[in-house]
Scaffold this motif. Structure first.
Motif, PDB file in Angstrom:
ATOM      1  N   GLN A 282       6.701 -10.780  -8.992  1.00  0.00           N
ATOM      2  CA  GLN A 282       8.039 -11.294  -9.262  1.00  0.00           C
ATOM      3  C   GLN A 282       8.111 -12.063 -10.574  1.00  0.00           C
ATOM      4  N   ASN A 283       9.225 -11.856 -11.279  1.00  0.00           N
ATOM      5  CA  ASN A 283       9.520 -12.640 -12.476  1.00  0.00           C
ATOM      6  C   ASN A 283      10.665 -13.621 -12.252  1.00  0.00           C
ATOM      7  N   ASN A 284      11.379 -13.443 -11.141  1.00  0.00           N
ATOM      8  CA  ASN A 284      12.441 -14.365 -10.771  1.00  0.00           C
ATOM      9  C   ASN A 284      11.857 -15.427  -9.843  1.00  0.00           C
ATOM     10  N   ASP A 343      14.818 -16.582 -14.069  1.00  0.00           N
ATOM     11  CA  ASP A 343      13.567 -15.965 -14.497  1.00  0.00           C
ATOM     12  C   ASP A 343      12.578 -17.022 -14.969  1.00  0.00           C
ATOM     13  N   ILE A 344      11.299 -16.663 -14.908  1.00  0.00           N
ATOM     14  CA  ILE A 344      10.241 -17.584 -15.321  1.00  0.00           C
ATOM     15  C   ILE A 344      10.379 -17.964 -16.786  1.00  0.00           C
ATOM     16  N   TYR A 409       0.213 -16.394  -8.430  1.00  0.00           N
ATOM     17  CA  TYR A 409       1.618 -16.485  -8.841  1.00  0.00           C
ATOM     18  C   TYR A 409       2.095 -17.920  -9.007  1.00  0.00           C
ATOM     19  N   LYS A 412       1.034 -18.710 -12.468  1.00  0.00           N
ATOM     20  CA  LYS A 412       1.811 -17.997 -13.478  1.00  0.00           C
ATOM     21  C   LYS A 412       2.974 -18.855 -13.953  1.00  0.00           C
TER      22      LYS A 412
END
Length: 459
Positions: A282-284, A343-344, A409, A412
């Motif tokens: 996931q990027n969200n 988003d990240i 994650y 991240k």
């Protein structure tokens, strides 16, 4: 019962305050009112049990219900405090939003205080309907509309399972009273409808906690709903649902057969594994925390393998998880409040532009990953110890592996805050986000150092 009536009265006050144009007083008065109710619930002072005696067959006030009700009230205080800034552009509607959150709390308290299945169902529907409304409350946002509709349809379907399960239990036992059901369930011969009813209740509640394979709604709803609502669903609603599932199985003396245990083991391992592996992709941030919540549901399911002595561990884990979740969303709401997404990339360089908020988010993620000195580590340690003693080593091995995976994650996001260049200039942060984030993390660390502050509430 006093707690439930006081909370409901506070919700009515919010609606009346709108009529008399007391909007600015709603948030501070509600917070003070919740603090007073918290004091009563924790028996710091007592107004007696005058009302409880009239409703002994519907509501029970014991250590389990009081401890979890206190947790729900604390979480609601944090959520209401953040609502003042979130809804500042909807000042004319703030009374509606706060009132819905208070009535949601009333449903949550009813869910852990019931002694009759009809009260349990009323509580779960009160909480669910409030969440359906809040999920779709950003009416001009198509994602919020989708989240509200998806949650409503899937939640209604799950409620059907729960209601059908209650009907089968009533058909088998001839009563909605939990005490009577518990006594009759000790008999040698039980109608086949009773275990089927328990199974249907379990399926419905597994949806509410977003455990695999009933988890598909969670990422989309978490992403589409307003961030303050996602914070409510991922902390308060999840904790309520699991505490209720635990109480249902424990108080009704449900016979946890070997086949039932095997199902719990499979669902627990699947939830931890699927949640963590999907979170890696996931990027969200809200979708990432949705899958993280699915994995934490798997960890909490370990308590269902030893119902007789795990209520304290369940309370401790839920407190640690919820405090970390509230702290993380205090940062997420602040960082993304003027953005179109979560988003990240929005968190790049946060360690430079806002080191306090970055530290709060880092601490909350480390707690959820199970890193000392945060209470998340001790919560997992207590769960693992209890599960090993119960003879389910395979679940603990899966839990340890998944805890290691989760670091991927969580870090991240941490690395994005400290190793990437800021994507924008520093923005001002309202004091309320600092207050909620810092207080949540401090409480998280304190109960990590002194677990008895929580576990003694339920002994």
């Amino acid at each position: 019962m006093n707690t439930l009536i006081a909370i409901s009265g506070l919700g009515v006050f919010c609606l009346i305050a709108e009529i008399f144009n007391f909007r600015k007083a709603i948030v501070p008065v509600v917070i003070l009112g919740l603090l007073a109710i918290l004091g009563t619930t924790l028996n710091i002072w007592s107004f007696g049990e005058l009302l409880n005696s009239q409703y002994t067959n519907m509501i029970v006030a014991d250590k389990f219900s009081n401890a979890f009700s206190s947790l729900f009230i604390v979480l609601t205080i944090f959520l209401v405090a953040m609502s003042h800034d979130v809804y500042k552009d909807h000042e004319t509607k703030i009374s509606d939003f706060i009132a819905i959150k208070i009535f949601l709390l009333a449903g949550a308290v009813a869910m852990v205080s019931f002694s009759n299945l009809s009260m349990y169902f009323l509580g779960i529907e009160t909480l669910s309907i409030a969440l359906y409304i809040l999920a779709g409350s950003s009416r001009l946002d198509i994602k919020s509309n989708e989240a509200g509709m998806k949650y409503f349809l899937m939640g209604s379907f799950a409620s059907g399972f729960i209601l059908f399960g209650i009907c089968l239990i009533y058909g088998a036992m001839g009563s909605f009273d939990v005490t009577e059901i518990s006594e009759m369930s000790r008999s040698a011969e039980l109608p086949i409808w009773f275990p089927i009813g328990i199974s249907l209740l379990t399926v419905g509640m597994l949806f509410k906690i977003a455990a695999v394979p009933f988890h598909f709604w969670a990422p989309d709803v978490y992403e589409g709903a307003p961030s303050i609502v996602t914070a409510t669903m991922s902390t308060l609603a999840k904790v309520v649902a699991f505490a209720t599932l635990y109480k249902l199985l424990a108080t009704m003396n449900a016979d946890i057969s070997s086949a039932y245990q095997n199902i719990i083991i499979i669902v627990s391992i699947a939830s931890m594994t699927v949640g963590n592996i999907m979170a890696l992709r996931q990027n969200n941030v809200k979708r990432m925390l949705a899958f993280s919540g699915i994995s934490h549901a798997g960890f909490m399911m370990m308590t269902l393998l030893s119902l007789s002595n795990s209520s304290g561990n369940l309370l401790y884990y839920t407190v640690a998880y919820a405090l970390a979740g509230i702290a993380s969303f205090a940062v997420i709401i602040n960082v993304t409040r003027n953005k179109d997404n979560e988003d990240i990339l929005n968190f790049n360089g946060l360690g430079k532009t806002n080191p306090v908020m970055a530290a709060v988010l880092t601490a909350s993620l480390l707690s959820m990953a199970g890193i000392p000195i945060f209470s998340g580590f001790f919560a997992k340690f207590m769960l693992f110890t209890q599960t090993i003693q119960a003879g389910f080593l395979i679940v603990v091995i899966a839990g340890v592996i998944n805890s290691i995976i989760s670091v991927g994650y969580y870090f991240k996001l941490i690395l994005a805050m400290y190793t990437k260049e800021p994507s924008e200039e520093k923005q001002s942060t309202p004091f309320v986000y600092y207050a909620v984030g810092i207080v949540s993390i401090v409480l998280n660390i304190i109960i990590g150092l002194y677990p008895s502050l929580v576990t003694d509430l339920i002994k």
